[in-house]
Design a protein around this motif. Structure first.
Motif, short mmCIF file in Angstrom:
data_model
loop_
_atom_site.label_atom_id
_atom_site.label_comp_id
_atom_site.label_asym_id
_atom_site.label_seq_id
_atom_site.Cartn_x
_atom_site.Cartn_y
_atom_site.Cartn_z
N TRP A 75 0.84 -1.20 0.00
CA TRP A 75 0.00 0.00 0.00
C TRP A 75 0.87 1.24 0.00
O TRP A 75 0.72 2.13 -0.85
CB TRP A 75 -0.91 -0.01 1.23
CG TRP A 75 -1.95 1.08 1.21
CD1 TRP A 75 -3.21 1.01 0.69
CD2 TRP A 75 -1.79 2.42 1.72
NE1 TRP A 75 -3.85 2.20 0.85
CE2 TRP A 75 -3.01 3.09 1.48
CE3 TRP A 75 -0.77 3.11 2.35
CZ2 TRP A 75 -3.22 4.42 1.85
CZ3 TRP A 75 -0.97 4.44 2.72
CH2 TRP A 75 -2.19 5.08 2.47
N ILE A 76 1.81 1.29 0.95
CA ILE A 76 2.68 2.45 1.05
C ILE A 76 3.45 2.66 -0.24
O ILE A 76 3.54 3.76 -0.78
CB ILE A 76 3.66 2.27 2.22
CG1 ILE A 76 2.90 2.25 3.55
CG2 ILE A 76 4.71 3.37 2.22
CD1 ILE A 76 3.80 2.07 4.75
N ASN A 77 3.99 1.56 -0.76
CA ASN A 77 4.80 1.66 -1.97
C ASN A 77 3.99 2.22 -3.14
O ASN A 77 4.47 3.06 -3.89
CB ASN A 77 5.34 0.28 -2.33
CG ASN A 77 6.34 0.34 -3.47
OD1 ASN A 77 7.29 1.12 -3.41
ND2 ASN A 77 6.10 -0.42 -4.51
N GLU A 78 2.73 1.76 -3.26
CA GLU A 78 1.88 2.24 -4.35
C GLU A 78 1.69 3.74 -4.27
O GLU A 78 1.79 4.46 -5.25
CB GLU A 78 0.53 1.52 -4.32
CG GLU A 78 0.57 0.17 -5.03
CD GLU A 78 -0.68 -0.66 -4.74
OE1 GLU A 78 -1.60 -0.13 -4.09
OE2 GLU A 78 -0.72 -1.83 -5.16
N ARG A 79 1.37 4.23 -3.05
CA ARG A 79 1.17 5.68 -2.89
C ARG A 79 2.45 6.41 -3.25
O ARG A 79 2.43 7.41 -3.96
CB ARG A 79 0.81 6.03 -1.44
CG ARG A 79 -0.36 5.30 -0.85
CD ARG A 79 -1.61 5.39 -1.67
NE ARG A 79 -2.32 4.11 -1.62
CZ ARG A 79 -3.02 3.61 -2.63
NH1 ARG A 79 -3.12 4.25 -3.76
NH2 ARG A 79 -3.61 2.44 -2.50
N ARG A 80 3.58 5.92 -2.74
CA ARG A 80 4.83 6.62 -2.95
C ARG A 80 5.15 6.72 -4.44
O ARG A 80 5.47 7.79 -4.95
CB ARG A 80 5.97 5.91 -2.22
CG ARG A 80 6.87 6.87 -1.44
CD ARG A 80 8.21 6.24 -1.17
NE ARG A 80 8.80 5.68 -2.35
CZ ARG A 80 9.26 4.45 -2.45
NH1 ARG A 80 9.20 3.64 -1.42
NH2 ARG A 80 9.77 4.03 -3.59
N THR A 81 5.03 5.58 -5.13
CA THR A 81 5.38 5.61 -6.55
C THR A 81 4.37 6.45 -7.33
O THR A 81 4.74 7.12 -8.29
CB THR A 81 5.42 4.18 -7.13
OG1 THR A 81 4.17 3.56 -6.91
CG2 THR A 81 6.51 3.37 -6.45
N SER A 82 3.12 6.44 -6.89
CA SER A 82 2.12 7.28 -7.54
C SER A 82 2.57 8.74 -7.48
O SER A 82 2.51 9.48 -8.46
CB SER A 82 0.78 7.11 -6.86
OG SER A 82 -0.10 8.16 -7.19
N TRP A 83 3.04 9.12 -6.30
CA TRP A 83 3.51 10.50 -6.13
C TRP A 83 4.75 10.76 -6.99
O TRP A 83 4.87 11.81 -7.61
CB TRP A 83 3.83 10.73 -4.65
CG TRP A 83 4.47 12.06 -4.38
CD1 TRP A 83 5.77 12.28 -4.04
CD2 TRP A 83 3.84 13.34 -4.44
NE1 TRP A 83 5.98 13.63 -3.88
CE2 TRP A 83 4.82 14.31 -4.12
CE3 TRP A 83 2.55 13.77 -4.75
CZ2 TRP A 83 4.54 15.67 -4.08
CZ3 TRP A 83 2.28 15.14 -4.72
CH2 TRP A 83 3.26 16.06 -4.38
#
Lengths: 103, 103
Positions: A75-83
């Motif tokens: 979850w965290i990784n997805e948000r981070r890469t999205s940003w």
DNA sequence: GTTATACTTAATCATATGCTTAACCAAAAT
DNA sequence: ATTTTGGTTAAGCATATGATTAAGTATAAC
């Protein structure tokens, strides 16, 4: 899941369990806290899927289930890469709009 | 940090902010919730380091700070790999103790 | 200057959380 | 058989959390 990790006591319990399984009273030892309190934390951890327990005889053995951990990580990784993708697009846009400003 | 992510409303706010900065009222729009409530969530997010805000004129603009996100990611990753290393050592031990049982 | 907008502050409230003690149960040890 | 050990259940309590409404402030628009 995140709620389970939100409490410092539970995080220490998770850290402990990452070094190997433990009984309830082993888990409780480092804490200045009653056994029922520890068990309550354990229930939260179990409910979140972070920990699996099994009772044999009169001792309950606890172990982490890293599946839940990697779910949170994902979850965290997805948000981070999205940003970060957004930052890239923004960079492209700026480079296109003002090419003479590029490095 | 984990405490900040423990609340579903705040997670949605983080998701929103990963697509780009937003004003307080933009952030509040999707929620059926008073503005002060949203601001309180925002303060938790800011306190955790997940979000940085800046007020210009009468509008406060919010953006995520992925530094905090990757810190959480790191914590989770460390626990997970710690566990996985243990599994490896356990595997080695079993292979050594009962080599005829190996695959 | 007046009004509308975009928040802020403060006070309040209900529920959730983390913890405690006391009583209980069942497997082990003596 | 009795006691100890390891854990469970239940009830209660203090504080934290998530929300609300009401009133205020400062900027922007008219």
């Amino acid at each position: 899941m995140f709620r389970a990790l939100a409490d410092p006591t539970r995080r220490v319990m998770v850290e402990r369990l990452c070094h190997g399984p433990a009984s309830v009273s082993e888990l409780a030892r480092p804490f200045d806290m009653s056994l029922p309190a520890v068990v309550q934390h354990l229930q939260v951890l179990e409910g979140s899927g972070l920990v699996r327990t099994r009772k044999v005889g009169r001792v309950r053995t606890c172990a982490i289930d890293t599946g839940a951990l990697s779910l949170a990580e994902k979850w965290i990784n997805e948000r981070r890469t999205s940003w970060e993708r957004r930052l890239d697009r923004l960079g492209d846009f700026l480079a296109e709009a003002e090419p003479d400003q590029g490095v």
